[in-house]
Design a protein around this motif. Structure first.
Motif, PDB file in Angstrom:
ATOM      1  N   VAL A 233      52.358  28.600  10.475  1.00 46.03           N
ATOM      2  CA  VAL A 233      53.256  28.260  10.213  1.00 46.03           C
ATOM      3  C   VAL A 233      54.394  28.230   9.001  1.00 46.03           C
ATOM      4  CG1 VAL A 233      54.719  25.894  10.112  1.00 46.03           C
ATOM      5  CG2 VAL A 233      53.267  26.344  12.181  1.00 46.03           C
ATOM      6  N   TYR A 234      52.872  28.104   8.332  1.00 41.75           N
ATOM      7  CA  TYR A 234      53.252  28.232   6.260  1.00 41.75           C
ATOM      8  C   TYR A 234      53.245  30.170   6.332  1.00 41.75           C
ATOM      9  CZ  TYR A 234      52.024  28.984   1.724  1.00 41.75           C
ATOM     10  OH  TYR A 234      52.469  30.047   0.332  1.00 41.75           O
ATOM     11  N   LEU A 235      52.874  30.792   6.315  1.00 42.76           N
ATOM     12  CA  LEU A 235      53.018  31.745   6.410  1.00 42.76           C
ATOM     13  C   LEU A 235      54.300  32.313   6.777  1.00 42.76           C
ATOM     14  CD1 LEU A 235      49.521  34.012   7.251  1.00 42.76           C
ATOM     15  CD2 LEU A 235      50.543  33.287   4.663  1.00 42.76           C
ATOM     16  N   GLY A 236      55.054  31.680   7.590  1.00 37.36           N
ATOM     17  CA  GLY A 236      56.348  32.199   8.538  1.00 37.36           C
ATOM     18  C   GLY A 236      57.422  31.883   7.328  1.00 37.36           C
ATOM     19  N   SER A 237      56.793  30.499   6.470  1.00 35.54           N
ATOM     20  CA  SER A 237      57.799  29.689   6.212  1.00 35.54           C
ATOM     21  C   SER A 237      57.903  30.159   4.737  1.00 35.54           C
ATOM     22  CB  SER A 237      57.932  28.422   6.016  1.00 35.54           C
ATOM     23  OG  SER A 237      56.574  28.920   4.943  1.00 35.54           O
ATOM     24  N   ASP A 238      59.578  30.079   3.833  1.00 37.26           N
ATOM     25  CA  ASP A 238      59.886  30.906   2.769  1.00 37.26           C
ATOM     26  C   ASP A 238      59.293  29.796   1.611  1.00 37.26           C
ATOM     27  OD1 ASP A 238      62.311  32.015   3.973  1.00 37.26           O
ATOM     28  OD2 ASP A 238      63.254  30.238   3.703  1.00 37.26           O
ATOM     29  N   LEU A 239      58.329  29.106   1.600  1.00 32.55           N
ATOM     30  CA  LEU A 239      57.280  28.424   0.866  1.00 32.55           C
ATOM     31  C   LEU A 239      56.439  29.606   0.675  1.00 32.55           C
ATOM     32  CD1 LEU A 239      55.747  24.814   2.723  1.00 32.55           C
ATOM     33  CD2 LEU A 239      58.175  25.304  -0.099  1.00 32.55           C
ATOM     34  N   ALA A 240      55.903  30.201   1.828  1.00 35.98           N
ATOM     35  CA  ALA A 240      55.047  31.776   1.144  1.00 35.98           C
ATOM     36  C   ALA A 240      55.811  32.867   0.843  1.00 35.98           C
ATOM     37  CB  ALA A 240      54.140  32.192   2.535  1.00 35.98           C
ATOM     38  N   ALA A 241      56.400  32.862   0.165  1.00 36.49           N
ATOM     39  CA  ALA A 241      57.539  34.318  -0.053  1.00 36.49           C
ATOM     40  C   ALA A 241      56.528  34.384  -1.168  1.00 36.49           C
ATOM     41  CB  ALA A 241      59.122  33.405  -0.725  1.00 36.49           C
ATOM     42  N   GLU A 242      56.078  34.702  -1.876  1.00 37.37           N
ATOM     43  CA  GLU A 242      55.296  34.931  -3.471  1.00 37.37           C
ATOM     44  C   GLU A 242      53.220  35.571  -2.420  1.00 37.37           C
ATOM     45  OE1 GLU A 242      56.435  35.977  -5.603  1.00 37.37           O
ATOM     46  OE2 GLU A 242      58.557  34.860  -5.063  1.00 37.37           O
ATOM     47  N   VAL A 243      53.387  34.966  -0.897  1.00 35.78           N
ATOM     48  CA  VAL A 243      52.365  36.036  -0.750  1.00 35.78           C
ATOM     49  C   VAL A 243      52.481  36.713   0.505  1.00 35.78           C
ATOM     50  CG1 VAL A 243      50.581  34.971   0.850  1.00 35.78           C
ATOM     51  CG2 VAL A 243      51.335  33.013  -0.490  1.00 35.78           C
ATOM     52  N   ASN A 244      51.919  37.738  -0.200  1.00 44.26           N
ATOM     53  CA  ASN A 244      52.356  39.505   0.585  1.00 44.26           C
ATOM     54  C   ASN A 244      51.429  40.323   0.371  1.00 44.26           C
ATOM     55  OD1 ASN A 244      54.608  41.401   2.646  1.00 44.26           O
ATOM     56  ND2 ASN A 244      55.198  41.653   0.490  1.00 44.26           N
TER      57      ASN A 244
END
Length: 305
Positions: A233-244
């Motif tokens: 859920v976190y990785l799908g969200s905008d909260l994870a915008a810098e996680v790639n």
């Protein structure tokens, strides 16, 4: 979930009817997303087929006030995979998150593995991840946003017995995810992997012939599938915008950032190397950094916290 961090988004979860996929589907819906539950309802080895697991997941989501749609197309075929993505667009008009979770097992020791067992597992895990991701890629590119979440495994990252097909597919997914991240980062599209630890259909077939195996299985039963859902859920969200382009493992209440292949040590010889010189000089210098023949259970040897 504590907040509607995916409110208004649309997600596809392949293999979303059972186990980890079910928990991810439920958690995404609880976070505000509309969820396409893709599941053909086959057995662990990929046989049979029924929409019943997806229907049960949909019922749970709707009883909690969420919204879900069922798709029963197979990930293991390109034309069929395109239908999975099309079903999200047809039903909800958009797509924001793709969770590639569908999988089967055909565990066999390598020298006894059939070509069919190899191809079937590769088709579902690796090819299926490519097909669904590729079908969604044009949508993500055009809207300049989107998140891929792929399920890998420590069987591929580290190793395991009797799973050469599964391990190869799962490590291939890691390379695919990194390539997607590199190619599509400029469009605002992210791609990350989760290596889940959980008791599910995928682990229910683990042997319990020795006291050590029984202890390991008992410890795994405490690692319920929902533990992995929060990371998805976190990785799908905008909260994870810098996680790639990252690989995470979730083990009960622990979250690990997993390593990616980089040089460990090097040796140099100005005149080059002969086989004898490699044996006499290079290998002794490098040997201290060799990886041992460990499997996942040897590396993650402590009880889950």
């Amino acid at each position: 979930m504590s907040s509607a961090i995916n409110c208004g988004k649309v997600a596809i979860v392949t293999g979303g009817g059972n186990g980890i996929g079910r928990e991810i589907s439920i958690a995404l819906a609880a976070s505000g997303a509309k969820v396409v539950i893709n599941d053909i309802g086959v057995s662990l080895t990929g046989e049979g087929g029924s929409a019943t697991p997806a229907e049960e997941t949909k019922r749970i989501i709707e009883q909690a006030g969420g919204e879900a749609h069922i798709n029963t197309d197979s990930v293991a075929d390109w034309e069929s995979a395109k239908k999975i993505v099309k079903s999200a667009i047809d039903k909800y008009g958009r797509l924001d998150i793709v969770v590639n979770n569908a999988g089967i097992l055909r565990d066999t020791i390598f020298h006894k593995m059939s070509v069919d067992d190899w191809r079937t597992v590769i088709d579902v895990h690796l090819n299926g991840t490519f097909y669904v991701s590729r079908a969604a890629a044009e949508i993500f590119r055009k809207q300049e946003s989107g998140s891929f979440v792929h399920m890998t495994s420590t069987s591929g990252l580290i190793g395991n017995f009797g799973q050469s097909n599964y391990s190869a597919a799962k490590l291939g997914i890691v390379a695919l995810s990194k390539s997607i991240a590199l190619d599509m980062n400029r469009f605002g599209v992210r791609s990350n992997c989760i290596a889940p630890f959980a008791w599910s259909r995928m682990t229910d077939s683990l042997p319990t012939d020795t006291p050590e195996q029984v202890k390991r299985v008992d410890a795994m039963k405490a690692m319920t599938p929902d533990k992995n859902a929060h990371m998805a859920v976190y990785l799908g969200s905008d909260l994870a915008a810098e996680v790639n382009g990252q690989i995470f493992a979730v083990r009960n209440n622990e979250i690990f950032l997993m390593g990616q292949s980089r040089p460990l040590r090097s040796v140099h010889r100005s005149d080059g190397w002969t086989p004898d010189e490699i044996h006499e000089h290079a290998m002794p210098a490098l040997k201290s950094s060799f990886y041992s023949l460990e499997r996942s259970g040897d590396v993650f040897s402590w009880d889950p916290m």
